[in-house]
Structure formats: structure tokens, C-alpha cells
Design a protein around this motif. Structure first.
Motif, PDB file in Angstrom:
ATOM      1  N   LYS A 101       0.834  -1.197   0.000  1.00 62.22           N
ATOM      2  CA  LYS A 101       0.000   0.000   0.000  1.00 62.22           C
ATOM      3  C   LYS A 101       0.873   1.254   0.000  1.00 62.22           C
ATOM      4  CE  LYS A 101      -3.559   2.432   2.616  1.00 62.22           C
ATOM      5  NZ  LYS A 101      -4.389   2.435   3.846  1.00 62.22           N
ATOM      6  N   ILE A 102       0.546   2.180  -0.908  1.00 62.77           N
ATOM      7  CA  ILE A 102       1.284   3.443  -0.991  1.00 62.77           C
ATOM      8  C   ILE A 102       0.917   4.312   0.210  1.00 62.77           C
ATOM      9  CG2 ILE A 102       1.693   5.504  -2.374  1.00 62.77           C
ATOM     10  CD1 ILE A 102       0.891   3.826  -4.843  1.00 62.77           C
ATOM     11  N   LYS A 103       1.912   4.712   0.996  1.00 63.96           N
ATOM     12  CA  LYS A 103       1.668   5.466   2.226  1.00 63.96           C
ATOM     13  C   LYS A 103       1.759   6.972   1.978  1.00 63.96           C
ATOM     14  CE  LYS A 103       1.610   1.759   4.957  1.00 63.96           C
ATOM     15  NZ  LYS A 103       1.918   0.704   3.972  1.00 63.96           N
ATOM     16  N   LYS A 104       1.093   7.712   2.850  1.00 62.89           N
ATOM     17  CA  LYS A 104       1.232   9.164   2.836  1.00 62.89           C
ATOM     18  C   LYS A 104       2.637   9.531   3.304  1.00 62.89           C
ATOM     19  CE  LYS A 104      -3.610  10.312   3.855  1.00 62.89           C
ATOM     20  NZ  LYS A 104      -4.527  10.977   4.825  1.00 62.89           N
ATOM     21  N   SER A 105       3.166  10.595   2.721  1.00 65.22           N
ATOM     22  CA  SER A 105       4.498  11.033   3.138  1.00 65.22           C
ATOM     23  C   SER A 105       4.392  11.997   4.308  1.00 65.22           C
ATOM     24  CB  SER A 105       5.219  11.715   1.972  1.00 65.22           C
ATOM     25  OG  SER A 105       4.506  12.870   1.568  1.00 65.22           O
ATOM     26  N   ALA A 106       5.459  12.047   5.101  1.00 67.79           N
ATOM     27  CA  ALA A 106       5.464  12.912   6.286  1.00 67.79           C
ATOM     28  C   ALA A 106       5.411  14.389   5.913  1.00 67.79           C
ATOM     29  CB  ALA A 106       6.705  12.621   7.129  1.00 67.79           C
TER      30      ALA A 106
ATOM     31  N   ALA B 265       2.736  14.416  -2.571  1.00 71.48           N
ATOM     32  CA  ALA B 265       2.020  13.309  -3.218  1.00 71.48           C
ATOM     33  C   ALA B 265       2.984  12.461  -4.024  1.00 71.48           C
ATOM     34  CB  ALA B 265       0.925  13.853  -4.119  1.00 71.48           C
ATOM     35  N   PRO B 266       2.739  11.160  -4.091  1.00 72.87           N
ATOM     36  CA  PRO B 266       3.629  10.304  -4.884  1.00 72.87           C
ATOM     37  C   PRO B 266       3.459  10.582  -6.370  1.00 72.87           C
ATOM     38  CG  PRO B 266       1.722   9.063  -4.158  1.00 72.87           C
ATOM     39  CD  PRO B 266       1.640  10.396  -3.473  1.00 72.87           C
ATOM     40  N   SER B 267       4.475  10.287  -7.112  1.00 78.82           N
ATOM     41  CA  SER B 267       4.431  10.443  -8.565  1.00 78.82           C
ATOM     42  C   SER B 267       4.132   9.075  -9.187  1.00 78.82           C
ATOM     43  CB  SER B 267       5.771  10.979  -9.081  1.00 78.82           C
ATOM     44  OG  SER B 267       5.762  11.057 -10.491  1.00 78.82           O
TER      45      SER B 267
END
Length: 406
Positions: free
Chosen positions: A290-295, A299-301
Motif C-alpha cells: 500500500k502506498i503510504k502518505k508522506s510525512a 504526493a507520490p508520482s
């Protein structure tokens, strides 16, 4: 009030006819239930009487002064038998009339729908196949049984379709009768493929790219084709809708899976109707976790690549040269052109024979029970389809397909 005769023959699936009866009565139909003596071994007469609000008889002697063995068939707007056993099919095919139900079938001049249910071996027996062929040649609408759990631990083809879908099938038949449309089975002997729903492209184990297609129009197309006598393969992408009665359903998730299933089925198809909404793009890489939220809140690319163009591939490399190919265009219009201008350009680009154009501005059409469209043809013809049920729209589309079949 529409008068329906619901025949019930002696199979274990007789209990499902109670649900079918409820759907007919709750939608305002006047229903007379005619069970065979064997059917009453599974569901008793008091149940049928209570659900229909009418007394129940199986023989020609009850109320003989009213000549029920003639009047029921003469006065009915629809006769449907569910389940129809192998024995009932044989009697109907050979004109036997030894009880009230078989007499009713002989006197009916309205549409007759038979929903078979039996073990696979019985359905596939040459005698049953010949009886079904005979009945269909006379205009009787024999629904293909479903595949699934049968009596005991057995599974296979021969299961009674779900009552809700038998009801939708019958409602389709009645609506066409009421509008004066032909029930001649103009797709009998034809194999058609319909795609429906919206594909999903996996981002990670819990997320996907998708769209708002409900599958309702595609399912209506499949149901309508079956009612017109076609052998139907429905390739369904991520739809929660029940399988239409008499239709083979292939479940898929992604655009690649949709492509493979459609191309495989199209090899033997007289027409392919691409009502599904394939995702145009898919991620280059699917995350295994699962792609996690960054601190830091960034947003992920996600890098995307284009999916195969199934409609263009079908149209330019036809598995069968004579097959009619139909596409769908959900357009909103933009600064490069109107809905119809964009649709005409898409028709030329895709190379299909017909393009069904929906104006989806503001989210229209998606999930709605009704629809309206414009059908554009490669030969320059154009047909405006006024707003109506998706079933009604489906029949207009099939009218255009039939007109172009060799």
C-alpha cells in the motif's frame, strides 16, 4: 392490467418461482399460477394462492364451466414457465396436453417464455436439444439455463436463472409487445459479444484507477439480445449486477483482461458491442504494498502508460470480416468541438461500423435507469434515440446492428 400466466413444473427450483411471482404481482401484473401436479410436491397450492391472490388448479376439471384449459391461454398477455423441466419441454414440443398447464401452452397466442432447469446431462441430451430447437423454431422464447450449483453437490449448466433476471427478461418481452415491436427472434442463430462496466487498473493492493461506468447499458444490451434469440457472451468488468438470464458472462477486471476476453469471444461473433468503459491508462508499475502518505505532505508520482485501444483493434483487424462492430463514446464536448463533432472524429478514427454517442456532461447517464443517445454510422447515417429506459435504447441499437448484418 397485464395478464400473466405463471406455469411451474416439477423441479426442485420450483421454490424460486415464488420470488418471480412476487415480482410480477408487486409490479402490478395480474398473475394466475398454474403448477403441475409434480410442482405441488415441492411448493403447495396454498403458497401459490396466497402470493397470487387467486385459487390454484392443476387439472382441466376445476371450474370447468369457465373452460380454463382454453381461456387461460386465450386471455393471457404472457405465459412464462419457470422452472421448465425436461418433461415439460418435451410435452410442449410435441403438443401433448394432459394437464392445465400444457393445455394453456397449446392455446396461448401471446409470447411464451420457458426457463429450463434440470441437470446438465438432461439439458445436453439430444432429445432435449431437439425439443428446444423445435420450440424456438415456433417462436417460443427458451432462455438458456445458468451454470452453477444444481441439486446436491452437482454443478454445471442447467440451473434456473435468478428470478430477478427472468422477470427483467419477461418485462422486456412485454414492453416490446406493448409497443408493437416484433418478437420474431431476428438474432436467432447469431452469436453476439457485449462488453459492459468499467475496467480498473491496480495502483497498489487497495487502490485502482477506474471510472463511473455502472454496466447498466451493457447488461441491457445483453438481455435484449438474448430476448431476440441470440447466443450472448457478456464480458463484464467490475459490475455487481446479477447475470442476465440466458447469457454467458465472463468476468474481468483490467483493460488487458477485457481485451483478451473480447478478442477470444469475437472469433465466432456476428456482432461485437463495446459498451464497456476501458481505462485509457494504467500505471507503469503496480506497487506491491500500500502506498503510504508522506510525512512532508507531498504526493507520490505515478507514471502512466496507454492501454491498448480495443475498439480500434477490433475494427481494423476483425476476427470475422463480416462482423458488425459497435463502439460507445461518452463525450462532454470541449473547446475543440461539440459532442457530435468529437464523436464523428472518433468514429472515423476507430473504424467501427456504429458509434453510440452519450452526452455525459455533468455525470449524466452513469448509473441512471434511462438513457438517450445518437447512433452514428460509418456510412453517414445518424439515428437520434430519445430518452427512455436503457432496455429501449438497447433495442434501437440492435435494430441498427441487425440492419447491417449479412
Amino acid at each position: 392490467m397485464t395478464r400473466v400466466v405463471l406455469g411451474v413444473s416439477g423441479g426442485i427450483a420450483a421454490y424460486k418461482a415464488c420470488e418471480l411471482l412476487r415480482r410480477f404481482t408487486e409490479s402490478g401484473h395480474d398473475v394466475t399460477v398454474v403448477p403441475t401436479a409434480a410442482a405441488l410436491e415441492f411448493v403447495g397450492a396454498p403458497t401459490w394462492a396466497a402470493l397470487s391472490g387467486k385459487p390454484v388448479a392443476t387439472d382441466v376439471w376445476t371450474g370447468v364451466h369457465e373452460v380454463p384449459h382454453v381461456r387461460l391461454g386465450q386471455n393471457a398477455d404472457l405465459v412464462v414457465v419457470a422452472p421448465a423441466t425436461a418433461d415439460l419441454l418435451a410435452k410442449a414440443a410435441h403438443g401433448l396436453a394432459d394437464d392445465l398447464l400444457t393445455n394453456t401452452l397449446l392455446t396461448a397466442r401471446c409470447p411464451v417464455v420457458l426457463a429450463p432447469a434440470m441437470h446438465t446431462e438432461m439439458w445436453e441430451h439430444p432429445a432435449t436439444a431437439a425439443n428446444v430447437e423445435t420450440l424456438r423454431s415456433r417462436g417460443v422464447l427458451v432462455i438458456e439455463p445458468a451454470e452453477g450449483r444444481l441439486t446436491g453437490a452437482d454443478t454445471g449448466k442447467g440451473r434456473l436463472p435468478e428470478p430477478a433476471e427472468i422477470f427483467e427478461y419477461c418485462r422486456d418481452v412485454l414492453s416490446r409487445t406493448e409497443t408493437g415491436a416484433t418478437l420474431s427472434g431476428d438474432l436467432a442463430g447469431r452469436h453476439v459479444v457485449v462488453s459492459a462496466g468499467g475496467t480498473r487498473e491496480r495502483l497498489d493492493p487497495v487502490r485502482f484507477l477506474g471510472n463511473r461506468s455502472s454496466g447498466l447499458q451493457g447488461y441491457a444490451l445483453a438481455r435484449a439480445a438474448a430476448a431476440r434469440g441470440a447466443e450472448v457472451t457478456l464480458v463484464a468488468a467490475n459490475s455487481a449486477l446479477p447475470d442476465p438470464a440466458g447469457v454467458k458472462v465472463v468476468k474481468v477486471e483490467t483493460t488487458a483482461e477485457l481485451r483478451d476476453a473480447v478478442l477470444a469471444a469475437a472469433v465466432a461473433a456476428d456482432a461485437v458491442v463495446m459498451a464497456a468503459a476501458p481505462a485509457d491508462f494504467r500505471p507503469v508499475n503496480e506497487s506491491a504494498t500500500k502506498i503510504k502518505k508522506s510525512a512532508d505532505g507531498s504526493a507520490p508520482s505515478i507514471t502512466l502508460q496507454q492501454n491498448p485501444d480495443i475498439l480500434h483493434e477490433l475494427s481494423t483487424h476483425r476476427p470475422r470480416p463480416e462482423a458488425v462492430i459497435v463502439g460507445f463514446a461518452a463525450e462532454t464536448g470541449d473547446d475543440t468541438g461539440s459532442v457530435l463533432e468529437l464523436a464523428r472524429a472518433k468514429l472515423a478514427r476507430k473504424g467501427c461500423d456504429l458509434l453510440v454517442v452519450n452526452d455525459v456532461s455533468g455525470g449524466a447517464v452513469f448509473g441512471a435507469e434511462d438513457n438517450q443517445a445518437v447512433i452514428l454510422a460509418a456510412d453517414g447515417a445518424s439515428v437520434d434515440v430519445p430518452r427512455g429506459s436503457k432496455s429501449a435504447v438497447a433495442h434501437v441499437i440492435w435494430d441498427q446492428v441487425v440492419a447491417r448484418m449479412g
